[in-house]
Scaffold this active site. Structure first.
Site, PDB file in Angstrom:
ATOM      1  N   ARG A  38       0.886  -1.013  -0.335  1.00 45.44           N
ATOM      2  CA  ARG A  38      -0.241  -0.415  -0.142  1.00 45.44           C
ATOM      3  C   ARG A  38       0.729   1.254  -0.158  1.00 45.44           C
ATOM      4  O   ARG A  38       2.020   1.202   0.710  1.00 45.44           O
ATOM      5  CB  ARG A  38      -1.036   0.026   1.651  1.00 45.44           C
ATOM      6  N   ILE A  52       5.040  -8.131  -2.896  1.00 48.53           N
ATOM      7  CA  ILE A  52       6.560  -8.702  -3.019  1.00 48.53           C
ATOM      8  C   ILE A  52       6.216 -10.246  -3.471  1.00 48.53           C
ATOM      9  O   ILE A  52       6.691 -10.886  -3.297  1.00 48.53           O
ATOM     10  CB  ILE A  52       7.072  -8.434  -1.105  1.00 48.53           C
ATOM     11  N   TYR A 141       2.038 -18.529  11.959  1.00 46.98           N
ATOM     12  CA  TYR A 141       2.877 -17.783  11.887  1.00 46.98           C
ATOM     13  C   TYR A 141       4.624 -18.024  13.105  1.00 46.98           C
ATOM     14  O   TYR A 141       5.711 -17.884  12.276  1.00 46.98           O
ATOM     15  CB  TYR A 141       2.481 -16.569  13.001  1.00 46.98           C
TER      16      TYR A 141
HETATM   17  N1  SER Z   1       4.729  -9.507  18.198  1.00 40.10           N
HETATM   18  C1  SER Z   1       4.517 -10.702  17.312  1.00 40.10           C
HETATM   19  C2  SER Z   1       3.244 -11.468  17.210  1.00 40.10           C
HETATM   20  O1  SER Z   1       2.980 -11.090  18.542  1.00 40.10           O
HETATM   21  C3  SER Z   1       4.893 -11.349  17.438  1.00 40.10           C
HETATM   22  O2  SER Z   1       6.328 -11.524  16.823  1.00 40.10           O
HETATM   23  O3  SER Z   1       2.822 -11.799  16.241  1.00 40.10           O
END
Ligand code: SER
Length: 318
Positions: A38, A52, A141
């Site tokens: 953005r 990306i 993640y």
């Molecule tokens: N701050 C990040 C999260 O809470 C941790 O790497 O996902």
């Protein structure tokens, strides 16, 4: 090393906003190319819109500006990542592969990649979590960051690519909002305290997590990137921390400045994520290898956050 020409991906994010500014101050405005999916507010610097996931466009930007360093900050964070796990994996990993391959082909001199405390899971020691711990993350993640760390190490070993990385704890900043993470409460609480005098916290009162103030995080990042190669003994990612606290502890610290401040606890799905992460981190390898030392403790960070946020709200009103 001559002056680097730097590409920052995800420059509009929480870290990117502040890091881009610091890099510009250090190396010169024209030396830092901010990119994001953005458009961002770039009053005095070069900005290129870049998705990306489009690797041809990434190559184009690298060639157009003769890029020598990349800070690859794009990622979907822990809490948002859980809403669409496969998409999170795809974005976090494909974006990294695009950067690694472009860096290999175009002989980029140095790359920075942010990893996270989310790489740790329930089987790592919760207190003073060591650098070399068992990594069994429970979020997509975290899984993507563990895989990414190993890919960074692989590109270093196989191709000699000079990649450096930090396992950031939760980052607390006044300049930019956090987005989609589990540690975001520690930023939101300051805004709520100043605007409403009360805060509804999505974690329990005694959930201790490692954190760092943005100024320390940016300094750590640039110090790591400037360290001579022979000082870098870890090519997966360095443990890093600033301080650790619980929601109750930060609320008490805020009350010293805003005595009527109140906090309520309404834990949601993010509690389970926080429970799987360390409470504190052993970053002695970063201290030993490139001289890392944090400056901000809970008292100093809290007064600085409140002062800076008050200042920016006065400026906005003026
Ligand atoms: N701050 C990040 C999260 O809470 C941790 O790497 O996902």
């Amino acid at each position: 090393m001559s002056k680097p020409t730097i590409l920052v991906t995800g420059a509009g994010g929480q870290i990117g906003t502040v890091l881009t500014n610091s890099l510009r101050k250090k190396y010169g405005s024209d030396q830092v190319i901010a990119t994001d999916i953005r458009p961002t507010n770039e009053p005095d610097g070069i900005f290129e819109q870049l998705d990306i996931m489009d690797k041809d466009r990434l190559t184009q930007v690298i060639q157009d500006y003769n890029i020598t360093q990349i800070y690859h900050l794009v990622a979907i964070l822990s809490a948002n990542g859980e809403k669409n796990p496969l998409r999170t994996w795809q974005i976090n990993m494909d974006s990294l592969f695009h950067v690694l391959e472009a860096a290999r082909i175009h002989k980029i001199e140095r790359i920075f990649f942010p990893s996270s405390i989310a790489t740790f899971g329930p089987n790592a020691p919760a207190f003073n979590t060591p650098q070399l711990s068992y990594l069994d993350p429970t979020t997509v993640y975290g899984i993507s960051k563990v895989a990414a760390e190993n890919w960074c190490n692989y590109y270093f070993l196989k191709y000699g690519l000079d990649i450096r990385s930090l396992r950031y704890p939760g980052i607390i900043s006044y300049q930019s909002a956090a987005g989609g993470g589990t540690t975001d409460y520690a930023v939101d609480i300051f805004h709520a305290a100043l605007e409403k005098g009360r805060f509804s916290c999505f974690l329990k009162s005694d959930t201790k997590l490692p954190m760092i103030y943005m100024e320390d995080a940016v300094r750590a990042t640039i110090d790591l990137m400037e360290a001579p190669s022979e000082q870098i003994t870890i090519r997966t990612s360095y443990n890093l921390t600033g301080l650790s606290f619980t929601p109750a502890e930060i609320a008490d610290e805020i009350k010293k400045h805003i005595p009527n401040f109140t906090i309520e606890y309404h834990p949601d799905f993010r509690q389970a994520i926080a429970d799987s992460w360390p409470a504190s981190i052993d970053d002695s390898m970063a201290q030993k290898d490139w001289g890392w030392r944090p400056i901000f403790d809970l008292a100093k960070m809290t007064s600085e956050m409140l002062m800076q946020l008050k200042k920016s709200s006065v400026n906005q009103k003026a």
